[in-house]
Design a protein around this motif. Sequence first.
Motif, PDB file in Angstrom:
ATOM      1  N   ASP A  27       0.837  -1.198   0.000  1.00 14.94           N
ATOM      2  CA  ASP A  27       0.000   0.000   0.000  1.00 14.94           C
ATOM      3  C   ASP A  27       0.869   1.245   0.000  1.00 14.94           C
ATOM      4  O   ASP A  27       2.014   1.222   0.455  1.00 14.94           O
ATOM      5  N   ASP A  28       0.312   2.351  -0.504  1.00 15.90           N
ATOM      6  CA  ASP A  28       1.008   3.625  -0.483  1.00 15.90           C
ATOM      7  C   ASP A  28       1.282   4.017   0.971  1.00 15.90           C
ATOM      8  O   ASP A  28       0.375   4.014   1.802  1.00 15.90           O
ATOM      9  N   GLY A  29       2.531   4.295   1.296  1.00 19.04           N
ATOM     10  CA  GLY A  29       2.917   4.651   2.660  1.00 19.04           C
ATOM     11  C   GLY A  29       3.319   3.465   3.519  1.00 19.04           C
ATOM     12  O   GLY A  29       3.734   3.633   4.663  1.00 19.04           O
ATOM     13  N   ALA A  30       3.228   2.259   2.981  1.00 24.05           N
ATOM     14  CA  ALA A  30       3.581   1.057   3.746  1.00 24.05           C
ATOM     15  C   ALA A  30       5.097   0.861   3.779  1.00 24.05           C
ATOM     16  O   ALA A  30       5.827   1.347   2.916  1.00 24.05           O
ATOM     17  N   SER A  31       5.551   0.134   4.782  1.00 20.88           N
ATOM     18  CA  SER A  31       6.979  -0.197   4.883  1.00 20.88           C
ATOM     19  C   SER A  31       7.310  -1.330   3.928  1.00 20.88           C
ATOM     20  O   SER A  31       6.527  -2.260   3.744  1.00 20.88           O
ATOM     21  N   VAL A  32       8.486  -1.230   3.330  1.00 22.81           N
ATOM     22  CA  VAL A  32       8.990  -2.282   2.458  1.00 22.81           C
ATOM     23  C   VAL A  32      10.415  -2.600   2.911  1.00 22.81           C
ATOM     24  O   VAL A  32      11.162  -1.712   3.305  1.00 22.81           O
ATOM     25  N   LYS A  33      10.761  -3.881   2.903  1.00 23.29           N
ATOM     26  CA  LYS A  33      12.101  -4.317   3.309  1.00 23.29           C
ATOM     27  C   LYS A  33      13.015  -4.362   2.089  1.00 23.29           C
ATOM     28  O   LYS A  33      12.554  -4.473   0.956  1.00 23.29           O
ATOM     29  N   GLN A  34      14.306  -4.310   2.337  1.00 24.81           N
ATOM     30  CA  GLN A  34      15.276  -4.440   1.247  1.00 24.81           C
ATOM     31  C   GLN A  34      15.094  -5.803   0.591  1.00 24.81           C
ATOM     32  O   GLN A  34      15.005  -6.819   1.266  1.00 24.81           O
ATOM     33  N   GLY A  35      14.997  -5.829  -0.725  1.00 23.98           N
ATOM     34  CA  GLY A  35      14.837  -7.071  -1.467  1.00 23.98           C
ATOM     35  C   GLY A  35      13.401  -7.551  -1.575  1.00 23.98           C
ATOM     36  O   GLY A  35      13.141  -8.562  -2.218  1.00 23.98           O
ATOM     37  N   GLU A  36      12.457  -6.823  -0.987  1.00 21.33           N
ATOM     38  CA  GLU A  36      11.040  -7.206  -1.032  1.00 21.33           C
ATOM     39  C   GLU A  36      10.389  -6.620  -2.283  1.00 21.33           C
ATOM     40  O   GLU A  36      10.619  -5.463  -2.638  1.00 21.33           O
ATOM     41  N   ALA A  37       9.558  -7.415  -2.946  1.00 17.18           N
ATOM     42  CA  ALA A  37       8.854  -6.944  -4.138  1.00 17.18           C
ATOM     43  C   ALA A  37       7.811  -5.913  -3.738  1.00 17.18           C
ATOM     44  O   ALA A  37       7.121  -6.074  -2.736  1.00 17.18           O
ATOM     45  N   TYR A  38       7.715  -4.824  -4.520  1.00 20.29           N
ATOM     46  CA  TYR A  38       6.754  -3.771  -4.214  1.00 20.29           C
ATOM     47  C   TYR A  38       5.770  -3.510  -5.353  1.00 20.29           C
ATOM     48  O   TYR A  38       4.730  -2.888  -5.159  1.00 20.29           O
ATOM     49  N   VAL A  39       6.085  -3.972  -6.574  1.00 22.92           N
ATOM     50  CA  VAL A  39       5.208  -3.748  -7.723  1.00 22.92           C
ATOM     51  C   VAL A  39       5.381  -4.899  -8.709  1.00 22.92           C
ATOM     52  O   VAL A  39       6.431  -5.547  -8.742  1.00 22.92           O
ATOM     53  N   GLU A  40       4.326  -5.160  -9.491  1.00 25.30           N
ATOM     54  CA  GLU A  40       4.415  -6.141 -10.566  1.00 25.30           C
ATOM     55  C   GLU A  40       4.255  -5.418 -11.896  1.00 25.30           C
ATOM     56  O   GLU A  40       3.341  -4.606 -12.062  1.00 25.30           O
ATOM     57  N   LEU A  41       5.170  -5.697 -12.827  1.00 26.45           N
ATOM     58  CA  LEU A  41       5.115  -5.136 -14.178  1.00 26.45           C
ATOM     59  C   LEU A  41       4.889  -6.265 -15.175  1.00 26.45           C
ATOM     60  O   LEU A  41       5.400  -7.369 -14.987  1.00 26.45           O
ATOM     61  N   ILE A  47       4.468 -11.511 -16.118  1.00 27.20           N
ATOM     62  CA  ILE A  47       4.353 -10.607 -14.981  1.00 27.20           C
ATOM     63  C   ILE A  47       5.561 -10.831 -14.086  1.00 27.20           C
ATOM     64  O   ILE A  47       5.809 -11.953 -13.649  1.00 27.20           O
ATOM     65  N   MET A  48       6.297  -9.741 -13.856  1.00 27.11           N
ATOM     66  CA  MET A  48       7.536  -9.835 -13.088  1.00 27.11           C
ATOM     67  C   MET A  48       7.521  -8.858 -11.926  1.00 27.11           C
ATOM     68  O   MET A  48       7.160  -7.695 -12.104  1.00 27.11           O
ATOM     69  N   PRO A  49       7.920  -9.312 -10.734  1.00 28.48           N
ATOM     70  CA  PRO A  49       7.985  -8.402  -9.587  1.00 28.48           C
ATOM     71  C   PRO A  49       9.260  -7.562  -9.638  1.00 28.48           C
ATOM     72  O   PRO A  49      10.300  -8.018 -10.116  1.00 28.48           O
ATOM     73  N   ILE A  50       9.155  -6.326  -9.164  1.00 29.38           N
ATOM     74  CA  ILE A  50      10.313  -5.443  -9.025  1.00 29.38           C
ATOM     75  C   ILE A  50      10.554  -5.272  -7.534  1.00 29.38           C
ATOM     76  O   ILE A  50       9.624  -5.014  -6.771  1.00 29.38           O
ATOM     77  N   LYS A  51      11.807  -5.426  -7.118  1.00 35.15           N
ATOM     78  CA  LYS A  51      12.154  -5.406  -5.691  1.00 35.15           C
ATOM     79  C   LYS A  51      12.807  -4.095  -5.283  1.00 35.15           C
ATOM     80  O   LYS A  51      13.509  -3.468  -6.074  1.00 35.15           O
ATOM     81  N   ALA A  52      12.578  -3.714  -4.045  1.00 33.00           N
ATOM     82  CA  ALA A  52      13.187  -2.505  -3.483  1.00 33.00           C
ATOM     83  C   ALA A  52      14.654  -2.776  -3.157  1.00 33.00           C
ATOM     84  O   ALA A  52      14.994  -3.834  -2.646  1.00 33.00           O
ATOM     85  N   GLY A  53      15.511  -1.796  -3.426  1.00 32.07           N
ATOM     86  CA  GLY A  53      16.934  -1.924  -3.154  1.00 32.07           C
ATOM     87  C   GLY A  53      17.312  -1.573  -1.725  1.00 32.07           C
ATOM     88  O   GLY A  53      18.410  -1.887  -1.273  1.00 32.07           O
ATOM     89  N   SER A  54      16.394  -0.920  -1.003  1.00 36.02           N
ATOM     90  CA  SER A  54      16.629  -0.510   0.387  1.00 36.02           C
ATOM     91  C   SER A  54      15.316  -0.610   1.148  1.00 36.02           C
ATOM     92  O   SER A  54      14.254  -0.765   0.548  1.00 36.02           O
ATOM     93  N   ALA A  55      15.398  -0.482   2.467  1.00 36.91           N
ATOM     94  CA  ALA A  55      14.204  -0.517   3.314  1.00 36.91           C
ATOM     95  C   ALA A  55      13.673   0.892   3.533  1.00 36.91           C
ATOM     96  O   ALA A  55      14.446   1.848   3.609  1.00 36.91           O
ATOM     97  N   GLY A  56      12.350   1.018   3.611  1.00 37.52           N
ATOM     98  CA  GLY A  56      11.746   2.322   3.870  1.00 37.52           C
ATOM     99  C   GLY A  56      10.250   2.298   3.620  1.00 37.52           C
ATOM    100  O   GLY A  56       9.638   1.242   3.512  1.00 37.52           O
ATOM    101  N   ARG A  57       9.662   3.492   3.517  1.00 37.39           N
ATOM    102  CA  ARG A  57       8.223   3.634   3.238  1.00 37.39           C
ATOM    103  C   ARG A  57       8.048   4.053   1.781  1.00 37.39           C
ATOM    104  O   ARG A  57       8.658   5.023   1.331  1.00 37.39           O
TER     105      ARG A  57
END
Length: 92
Positions: A27-41, A47-57
Amino acid sequence: TIMLPTVYDPSELRSEFNGKVIRYLQDDGASVKQGEAYVELEAMKMIMPIKAGSAGRVSHLRQPGSVVQAGDLLARLNLDDPSSAVQVVPFK
């Protein structure tokens, strides 16, 4: 000729390839961990997931269904630990 290195900003979450935003996994404003998928393209019916390179909101910038090019900004990340990011400073 001047060669500039590729600047990597961990607070910018960018598309890795051309495709269409299918859905955000966080969700918008949610926490995401490093290496966790945040969107599917979707690209070429895959359909491929894209992962966050760092942790944050995460803050979404594109809507599901948006067509994106490689390198387009999909979301911004408010880093949990901003000191871990390399700072770019102007040359003097």
